[in-house]
Design a protein around this motif. Structure first.
Motif: not given
Length: 338
Positions: A191-192, A41, A195
């Motif tokens: 990734d951000t 993660d 999200r």
């Protein structure tokens, strides 16, 4: 020198191959996704853990700092070169339509590369990269555009602006180190971005769910809820909650669920509808399911679904007539309510 390191350029070229092929966003980030450990993660990893994951060593950081001393004096030249390319992209006019915005983004970009070539991979550094991903998601900048721009930046720094002052072996190691850190940066941003995008989608989904359960009082003591689309467990629960609260608020005695907009009724959907009708009955409200098409009726029979004592009608008009009869309302001769 570039010909001596074809693997690095092929590796980075994976960032942008999608741009020429017209692939979707999901396919576009595949080269990045392969680098992002599926069992990690990234959002919860520390700066040290991210460095370890992408094998960014102290030697790599020293090489990046030294290379930055060679190319950073040409930062303005980098900006000019980069935006000459960006002006040829369709996103330029959409996201940089005024000089103030362009100047602000260019200033942010300068600070980005100053941080990059300082090679101080701290928690502050990671947080700044996360902010880039969050900002891109907020304004809706496509991931393919970001990934393509990172590849373009790599080529400008390591090819266009390079003065060939290093020994070939040191240049090779420097280029490898820069590529590693760009991979790390890109993984954090992607990734951000994902999200943030998932949060936005979840919020939109919740809003749509609220809009998709409009329980309306069409007559005194008669409620109606038109259902359109797919009924899953989550939506069925939302429907039941909305219906029961409306019954409690209005003390209605009849509810019509119109499923003419539901394309498929299988065992799961039928069970959801049965639960809703039973719950309304417990509150003293009779439920009628209208809009049962021949195809839905045939499917229910073929599946052997036991609908029990649920009342169904083919049309909404028939359901309304039954509701008026339940309420002992005498219709006019033309079929209209009193």
């Amino acid at each position: 020198m570039k010909d001596e390191l074809p693997w690095i350029y092929r590796y980075a070229q994976g960032f942008v191959d999608f741009h020429a092929s017209g692939s979707t966003t999901a396919k576009a980030i595949y080269p990045i996704a392969k680098l992002m450990n599926a069992h990690c993660d990234l959002g919860n990893l520390s700066a040290g853990e991210l460095r370890e994951l992408y094998h960014v060593t102290e030697e790599d950081l020293e090489l990046i700092v030294h290379y930055g001393q060679i190319v950073m004096p040409h930062l303005d030249a980098f900006i000019n070169e980069f935006y000459q390319w960006l002006r040829t992209q369709p996103e330029f006019d959409l996201y940089f339509n005024d000089s103030a915005t362009l100047h602000r983004v260019q200033s942010q970009q300068k600070r980005y590369w100053e941080d990059f070539f300082s090679a101080d991979i701290s928690e502050v550094y990671v947080q700044k990269r996360k902010s880039v991903g969050a900002n891109h998601a907020r304004i809706g900048l496509p991931l393919p555009t970001y990934v393509s721009s990172m590849y373009r930046s790599l080529r400008i720094w390591t090819d266009v602006l390079y003065d060939h002052s290093l020994e070939p072996e040191r240049y090779a190691r420097s280029l490898k180190a820069i590529t590693k850190l760009i991979m790390l940066d890109t993984a954090i941003v992607v990734d951000t971005f994902m999200r943030q995008t998932n949060c936005i989608i979840a919020e939109q989904h919740d809003s749509l769910m609220q809009m998709s359960t409009p329980v309306t009082e069409v007559w005194n003591n008669i409620l109606m809820l038109p259902i359109v689309g797919i009924i899953d467990s989550k939506r069925a629960q939302d429907i039941m909650t909305a219906v029961l609260h409306k019954i409690a608020d209005t003390h209605s005695r009849c509810l019509i669920l119109d499923i003419s907009g539901v394309a498929v009724v299988d065992t799961a959907v039928a069970n959801h509808l049965i639960k809703i009708t039973k719950a309304t009955r417990l509150m003293g409200c009779t439920c009628t399911i209208s809009g049962v098409s021949p195809a839905i009726a045939q499917t229910i029979v073929e599946l052997g679904i036991n609908v029990g004592d649920i009342r169904t009608t083919a049309t909404l008009k028939d359901a309304l007539r039954d509701a008026f009869n339940d309420l002992k309302l005498v219709l006019h001769e033309d079929g209209t309510p009193p």
